[in-house]
Design an enzyme around this catalytic site. Structure first.
Site, short mmCIF file in Angstrom:
data_model
loop_
_atom_site.label_atom_id
_atom_site.label_comp_id
_atom_site.label_asym_id
_atom_site.label_seq_id
_atom_site.Cartn_x
_atom_site.Cartn_y
_atom_site.Cartn_z
N ASP A 107 -0.08 5.09 0.99
CA ASP A 107 -0.25 5.99 2.18
C ASP A 107 -0.08 5.44 3.38
OD1 ASP A 107 -0.69 7.78 0.02
OD2 ASP A 107 -2.89 7.57 0.16
N ASP B 93 0.90 -1.23 -0.15
CA ASP B 93 0.03 0.12 -0.11
C ASP B 93 0.96 1.18 -0.03
OD1 ASP B 93 -2.56 1.70 0.43
OD2 ASP B 93 -1.88 1.65 2.44
N SER C 42 -14.53 6.76 0.23
CA SER C 42 -14.49 7.94 1.24
C SER C 42 -15.55 9.02 1.27
CB SER C 42 -13.19 8.56 1.12
OG SER C 42 -12.10 7.41 1.34
N ASP D 269 -1.27 -0.41 6.53
CA ASP D 269 -1.37 0.26 7.70
C ASP D 269 -2.70 0.16 8.07
OD1 ASP D 269 -1.86 3.66 7.21
OD2 ASP D 269 -1.98 2.17 5.55
#
EC number: 5.4.2.6
Length: 221
Positions: free
Chosen positions: A10, A8, A51, A171
Protein backbone atom coordinates in the site's frame (compact mmCIF):
# COMPACT_ATOMS: atom_id res chain seq x y z
CA UNK A 1 26.25 -7.02 -3.02
CA UNK A 2 22.62 -6.33 -3.89
CA UNK A 3 20.62 -9.51 -4.48
CA UNK A 4 17.01 -8.63 -3.65
CA UNK A 5 14.28 -6.01 -3.24
CA UNK A 6 11.57 -6.04 -0.56
CA UNK A 7 8.38 -4.03 -1.01
CA UNK A 8 5.58 -2.79 1.16
CA UNK A 9 2.39 -2.80 -0.92
CA UNK A 10 0.00 0.00 0.00
CA UNK A 11 1.44 3.36 -1.07
CA UNK A 12 4.49 1.77 -2.70
CA UNK A 13 3.29 -0.45 -5.55
CA UNK A 14 -0.25 0.93 -5.67
CA UNK A 15 -2.42 3.39 -3.79
CA UNK A 16 -4.69 0.83 -2.16
CA UNK A 17 -3.97 2.69 1.07
CA UNK A 18 -6.75 5.12 0.12
CA UNK A 19 -9.25 2.23 0.24
CA UNK A 20 -7.93 1.14 3.64
CA UNK A 21 -8.17 4.62 5.11
CA UNK A 22 -11.65 5.17 3.66
CA UNK A 23 -12.89 1.88 5.14
CA UNK A 24 -11.34 2.67 8.54
CA UNK A 25 -12.81 6.17 8.51
CA UNK A 26 -16.29 4.76 7.78
CA UNK A 27 -15.97 2.29 10.66
CA UNK A 28 -14.77 5.02 13.03
CA UNK A 29 -17.78 7.16 12.12
CA UNK A 30 -20.10 4.23 12.83
CA UNK A 31 -18.50 3.95 16.28
CA UNK A 32 -18.96 7.67 16.91
CA UNK A 33 -15.27 8.46 16.48
CA UNK A 34 -14.13 11.38 14.31
CA UNK A 35 -10.59 10.94 13.00
CA UNK A 36 -8.32 13.78 11.92
CA UNK A 37 -6.19 13.46 8.78
CA UNK A 38 -3.12 13.14 11.01
CA UNK A 39 -4.71 10.28 12.96
CA UNK A 40 -5.72 8.50 9.74
CA UNK A 41 -2.17 8.87 8.48
CA UNK A 42 -0.89 7.00 11.55
CA UNK A 43 -2.83 3.91 10.36
CA UNK A 44 -0.59 3.52 7.30
CA UNK A 45 1.53 0.39 7.24
CA UNK A 46 0.25 -1.24 10.42
CA UNK A 47 -1.80 -4.39 10.87
CA UNK A 48 -5.59 -4.61 10.90
CA UNK A 49 -6.03 -5.18 14.64
CA UNK A 50 -3.34 -2.64 15.54
CA UNK A 51 -5.19 -0.10 13.37
CA UNK A 52 -8.51 -0.86 15.06
CA UNK A 53 -7.03 -0.58 18.55
CA UNK A 54 -5.44 2.73 17.61
CA UNK A 55 -8.79 4.07 16.37
CA UNK A 56 -10.53 2.99 19.58
CA UNK A 57 -7.79 4.67 21.59
CA UNK A 58 -8.21 7.89 19.60
CA UNK A 59 -11.91 7.80 20.50
CA UNK A 60 -11.37 6.90 24.14
CA UNK A 61 -13.07 3.53 23.59
CA UNK A 62 -10.10 1.18 24.03
CA UNK A 63 -11.78 -0.69 26.90
CA UNK A 64 -15.33 -0.60 25.57
CA UNK A 65 -15.39 -3.76 23.42
CA UNK A 66 -14.55 -7.44 23.81
CA UNK A 67 -11.99 -9.14 21.56
CA UNK A 68 -14.86 -10.89 19.74
CA UNK A 69 -16.50 -7.53 19.02
CA UNK A 70 -13.20 -6.12 17.81
CA UNK A 71 -12.76 -9.08 15.46
CA UNK A 72 -16.25 -8.39 14.09
CA UNK A 73 -15.42 -4.71 13.47
CA UNK A 74 -12.17 -5.65 11.72
CA UNK A 75 -13.99 -8.18 9.54
CA UNK A 76 -16.60 -5.57 8.57
CA UNK A 77 -13.86 -3.11 7.63
CA UNK A 78 -12.06 -5.74 5.58
CA UNK A 79 -15.24 -6.72 3.71
CA UNK A 80 -15.68 -3.10 2.60
CA UNK A 81 -12.03 -2.90 1.58
CA UNK A 82 -12.17 -6.14 -0.43
CA UNK A 83 -15.30 -4.88 -2.17
CA UNK A 84 -13.47 -1.69 -3.20
CA UNK A 85 -10.29 -3.34 -4.49
CA UNK A 86 -12.20 -5.57 -6.91
CA UNK A 87 -12.21 -2.67 -9.36
CA UNK A 88 -8.40 -2.32 -9.35
CA UNK A 89 -6.52 -2.88 -12.64
CA UNK A 90 -2.90 -2.64 -13.88
CA UNK A 91 -3.64 1.07 -14.39
CA UNK A 92 -3.51 1.39 -10.60
CA UNK A 93 0.21 0.55 -10.43
CA UNK A 94 2.01 3.68 -9.24
CA UNK A 95 4.25 5.65 -11.65
CA UNK A 96 7.84 4.44 -11.85
CA UNK A 97 7.08 0.99 -10.45
CA UNK A 98 6.79 -0.91 -13.80
CA UNK A 99 10.24 0.30 -14.86
CA UNK A 100 11.71 -0.43 -11.43
CA UNK A 101 10.43 -4.03 -11.56
CA UNK A 102 11.69 -4.39 -15.13
CA UNK A 103 15.17 -3.14 -14.16
CA UNK A 104 15.23 -5.49 -11.16
CA UNK A 105 14.33 -8.47 -13.36
CA UNK A 106 17.07 -7.49 -15.83
CA UNK A 107 19.56 -7.78 -12.95
CA UNK A 108 18.07 -11.09 -11.79
CA UNK A 109 17.23 -9.60 -8.41
CA UNK A 110 14.87 -11.59 -6.20
CA UNK A 111 11.76 -9.73 -4.99
CA UNK A 112 9.33 -10.19 -2.12
CA UNK A 113 6.32 -8.44 -0.57
CA UNK A 114 6.48 -7.31 3.07
CA UNK A 115 2.96 -6.04 3.67
CA UNK A 116 0.68 -6.33 6.68
CA UNK A 117 -2.25 -6.62 4.26
CA UNK A 118 -3.88 -10.05 4.15
CA UNK A 119 -5.26 -9.02 0.76
CA UNK A 120 -1.84 -8.66 -0.89
CA UNK A 121 -2.28 -11.66 -3.26
CA UNK A 122 -5.68 -10.34 -4.42
CA UNK A 123 -4.27 -6.88 -5.08
CA UNK A 124 -1.17 -8.17 -6.89
CA UNK A 125 -3.36 -10.31 -9.14
CA UNK A 126 -5.61 -7.34 -9.89
CA UNK A 127 -2.52 -5.31 -10.80
CA UNK A 128 -1.22 -8.13 -12.99
CA UNK A 129 2.17 -8.31 -11.25
CA UNK A 130 1.78 -11.35 -8.99
CA UNK A 131 4.32 -13.34 -11.04
CA UNK A 132 6.99 -10.67 -10.59
CA UNK A 133 7.54 -11.68 -6.97
CA UNK A 134 9.37 -14.68 -5.54
CA UNK A 135 7.55 -14.57 -2.20
CA UNK A 136 4.94 -12.85 -0.04
CA UNK A 137 5.15 -12.76 3.74
CA UNK A 138 2.00 -14.30 5.23
CA UNK A 139 0.75 -11.74 7.81
CA UNK A 140 -0.91 -14.53 9.81
CA UNK A 141 2.57 -15.84 10.70
CA UNK A 142 3.62 -12.55 12.29
CA UNK A 143 3.67 -12.00 16.03
CA UNK A 144 4.38 -8.27 15.95
CA UNK A 145 3.48 -5.49 13.51
CA UNK A 146 5.60 -2.65 12.13
CA UNK A 147 7.66 -0.86 13.44
CA UNK A 148 8.89 -4.24 14.69
CA UNK A 149 11.38 -5.63 12.12
CA UNK A 150 9.82 -9.12 12.02
CA UNK A 151 8.06 -8.74 8.64
CA UNK A 152 11.22 -7.50 6.89
CA UNK A 153 13.36 -10.19 8.46
CA UNK A 154 10.85 -12.81 7.25
CA UNK A 155 10.79 -11.30 3.73
CA UNK A 156 14.57 -11.40 3.58
CA UNK A 157 14.57 -15.02 4.78
CA UNK A 158 11.93 -15.93 2.16
CA UNK A 159 14.50 -14.99 -0.47
CA UNK A 160 17.30 -16.71 1.45
CA UNK A 161 19.24 -13.45 1.64
CA UNK A 162 21.11 -11.46 4.29
CA UNK A 163 20.25 -7.98 5.58
CA UNK A 164 23.09 -6.33 3.65
CA UNK A 165 21.95 -7.93 0.38
CA UNK A 166 18.52 -6.27 0.15
CA UNK A 167 16.93 -2.88 -0.43
CA UNK A 168 13.49 -2.32 1.10
CA UNK A 169 10.81 0.17 0.02
CA UNK A 170 8.30 1.91 2.32
CA UNK A 171 5.99 4.92 2.41
CA UNK A 172 5.14 4.80 6.13
CA UNK A 173 7.22 5.93 9.10
CA UNK A 174 6.51 2.68 10.97
CA UNK A 175 7.68 0.74 7.91
CA UNK A 176 10.96 2.64 7.58
CA UNK A 177 11.59 2.07 11.30
CA UNK A 178 10.96 -1.65 10.76
CA UNK A 179 13.44 -1.79 7.87
CA UNK A 180 16.15 -0.02 9.86
CA UNK A 181 15.50 -2.27 12.89
CA UNK A 182 16.07 -5.22 10.50
CA UNK A 183 19.42 -3.60 9.60
CA UNK A 184 18.42 -3.24 5.94
CA UNK A 185 18.82 -0.38 3.46
CA UNK A 186 15.61 1.70 3.49
CA UNK A 187 14.08 3.63 0.60
CA UNK A 188 11.43 6.04 1.84
CA UNK A 189 8.69 7.32 -0.46
CA UNK A 190 6.94 10.48 0.70
CA UNK A 191 7.56 13.20 3.28
CA UNK A 192 11.28 13.73 3.86
CA UNK A 193 10.90 14.75 7.50
CA UNK A 194 8.54 11.89 8.36
CA UNK A 195 10.79 9.32 6.69
CA UNK A 196 14.11 10.85 7.76
CA UNK A 197 15.46 7.51 9.05
CA UNK A 198 15.51 6.15 5.50
CA UNK A 199 18.81 5.83 3.64
CA UNK A 200 17.33 7.18 0.40
CA UNK A 201 14.18 9.31 0.08
CA UNK A 202 12.04 10.34 -2.89
CA UNK A 203 8.85 12.40 -2.87
CA UNK A 204 6.99 9.94 -5.10
CA UNK A 205 7.42 6.57 -6.82
CA UNK A 206 7.87 8.40 -10.13
CA UNK A 207 11.32 9.43 -8.89
CA UNK A 208 12.48 5.87 -8.18
CA UNK A 209 15.50 4.92 -10.32
CA UNK A 210 17.11 1.60 -9.43
CA UNK A 211 20.55 2.64 -10.74
CA UNK A 212 20.58 5.76 -8.56
CA UNK A 213 19.40 3.86 -5.48
CA UNK A 214 22.07 1.20 -6.04
CA UNK A 215 24.74 3.88 -6.27
CA UNK A 216 23.90 5.06 -2.75
CA UNK A 217 23.47 1.46 -1.55
CA UNK A 218 26.96 0.54 -2.78
CA UNK A 219 28.57 3.54 -1.07
CA UNK A 220 27.02 2.99 2.35
CA UNK A 221 29.96 1.14 3.85
Amino acid sequence: MLKGLLFDLDGVLTNSAKYHLSAWNNLANELGITLTDAQLDQLRGISRMDSLNMILKFGGQEDKYTEAEKEKFAAEKNAKFVEQIQKMTPEDILPGIPQLLKDAKAQNLKMAIASASKNAPTILNKLGIMDEFDGIVDPSTLHRGKPDPEIYVKAQELLDLKADEVISFEDAQAGVEAIKAADQFAVGIGDKELLKEADYIVASTAELKLSEIEEVFNKRK
